[in-house]
Design a protein around this motif. Structure first.
Motif, short mmCIF file in Angstrom:
data_model
loop_
_atom_site.label_atom_id
_atom_site.label_comp_id
_atom_site.label_asym_id
_atom_site.label_seq_id
_atom_site.Cartn_x
_atom_site.Cartn_y
_atom_site.Cartn_z
N LEU A 39 6.73 -11.33 73.73
CA LEU A 39 7.64 -10.46 73.00
C LEU A 39 7.37 -8.98 73.18
CD1 LEU A 39 7.97 -12.24 69.52
CD2 LEU A 39 9.53 -12.36 71.46
N THR A 40 6.16 -8.63 73.62
CA THR A 40 5.77 -7.21 73.69
C THR A 40 5.30 -6.84 75.09
OG1 THR A 40 3.50 -7.72 73.02
CG2 THR A 40 5.09 -7.24 71.28
N LYS A 41 5.36 -5.53 75.36
CA LYS A 41 4.94 -5.02 76.65
C LYS A 41 3.42 -4.85 76.69
CE LYS A 41 9.33 -2.67 77.54
NZ LYS A 41 10.01 -1.39 77.85
N GLU A 42 2.94 -4.31 77.80
CA GLU A 42 1.50 -4.24 78.06
C GLU A 42 0.79 -3.21 77.20
OE1 GLU A 42 1.36 -3.44 82.18
OE2 GLU A 42 2.02 -1.38 82.00
N VAL A 43 -0.47 -3.49 76.93
CA VAL A 43 -1.36 -2.59 76.22
C VAL A 43 -2.69 -2.55 76.95
CG1 VAL A 43 -2.64 -2.18 74.08
CG2 VAL A 43 -0.29 -3.02 73.98
N PRO A 86 7.16 -3.77 69.35
CA PRO A 86 8.30 -4.20 70.16
C PRO A 86 9.37 -3.13 70.34
CG PRO A 86 7.71 -5.91 68.59
CD PRO A 86 6.94 -4.68 68.21
N ASN A 87 9.45 -2.17 69.40
CA ASN A 87 10.53 -1.18 69.43
C ASN A 87 10.06 0.24 69.72
OD1 ASN A 87 12.48 -3.19 68.62
ND2 ASN A 87 11.60 -3.04 66.56
N GLU A 88 8.78 0.51 69.54
CA GLU A 88 8.27 1.87 69.71
C GLU A 88 7.11 1.86 70.71
OE1 GLU A 88 9.75 4.34 68.34
OE2 GLU A 88 11.05 3.23 66.97
N TYR A 191 4.20 -11.14 64.05
CA TYR A 191 5.27 -11.34 65.03
C TYR A 191 5.22 -12.77 65.57
CZ TYR A 191 6.32 -6.38 65.04
OH TYR A 191 6.71 -5.11 64.66
N ASN A 192 6.39 -13.29 65.91
CA ASN A 192 6.53 -14.68 66.35
C ASN A 192 6.14 -14.81 67.83
OD1 ASN A 192 7.17 -17.40 66.00
ND2 ASN A 192 9.26 -17.08 66.74
N ILE A 193 4.89 -14.55 68.10
CA ILE A 193 4.38 -14.54 69.48
C ILE A 193 3.82 -15.92 69.83
CG2 ILE A 193 2.46 -13.66 70.88
CD1 ILE A 193 3.02 -10.91 69.57
#
Length: 212
Positions: A39-43, A86-88, A191-193
């Protein structure tokens, strides 16, 4: 009686052949990991761990090929677990995670110049890392997350004596986390990861103890 003598003689012969090849490596590692989810981008996160490798190096000495190592791969891992909002464009739920991993490592040792004090070792390690403690060692997950890993490495061994070498190397690794859905709130801020991947690299500087 003959069978007992044969077994004892064989055991002693094998032990004498293996014991001189025993090796131990203490390999502190410093690096980074790039993690992402479904659901999320890289960190990007820093990684620090202490790697211990214990086993045998079997001499070959054919051309540039000096030997082959079979070792147990152990370690302690300290890192920060985060995901991207996910949005910022900022990180959320930064928590401290302590990992313990174990597996096997296979090493190939080369030396093009017999008079050189430097050997080149490369290989692969694979196993499983467990994360039993999160959040500054105060909160335990309902079920311990675990991460199968694979690590490819390249090392220079600089021998100061016949049994001690300085080890300088690099490795790249991949991890995939398995976790219980009831721990999502603690691990991923609710979050629903369903998937968590990590790929990264480490710089190694340590010591090897064992006959060359």
């Amino acid at each position: 009686m003959k069978l007992k003598i044969f077994i004892i003689t064989s055991f002693l012969a094998i032990s004498r052949a293996l014991f001189p090849a025993f090796e131990f490596e203490l390999l502190p590692k410093f690096g980074f990991a790039d993690s992402w989810t479904d659901l999320t981008k890289e960190v990007f996160e820093p990684r620090v761990n202490i790697n211990l490798q214990l086993g045998y190096e079997f001499p070959i000495n054919k051309g540039v090929f000096r030997g082959f190592g079979l070792l147990f791969d152990f370690g302690l891992d300290a890192n920060t677990l985060s995901i991207a909002n996910p949005n910022e464009k900022y990180k959320i739920n930064q928590i401290d995670a302590g990992g313990i991993y174990t597996g096997l490592a296979f090493k190939f040792v080369l030396n093009e110049n017999p008079s050189s004090i430097v050997d080149l070792a490369f290989g692969v390690a694979s196993g499983v890392k467990f994360i039993p403690i999160i959040d500054d060692f105060n909160i335990k997950p309902n079920k311990v997350p675990f991460l199968p890993y694979v690590r490819l490495f390249l090392e220079d061994r600089i021998y100061t004596t016949e049994k001690i070498a300085l080890v300088i190397g690099l490795d790249i690794f991949y991890e995939y986390m398995f976790f219980d859905k009831s721990d999502r709130n603690r691990l991923f801020a609710g979050y629903n990861i369903n998937q968590h991947h990590s790929v990264g690299a480490n710089f190694t500087i340590g010591l090897r103890f064992g006959k060359r």
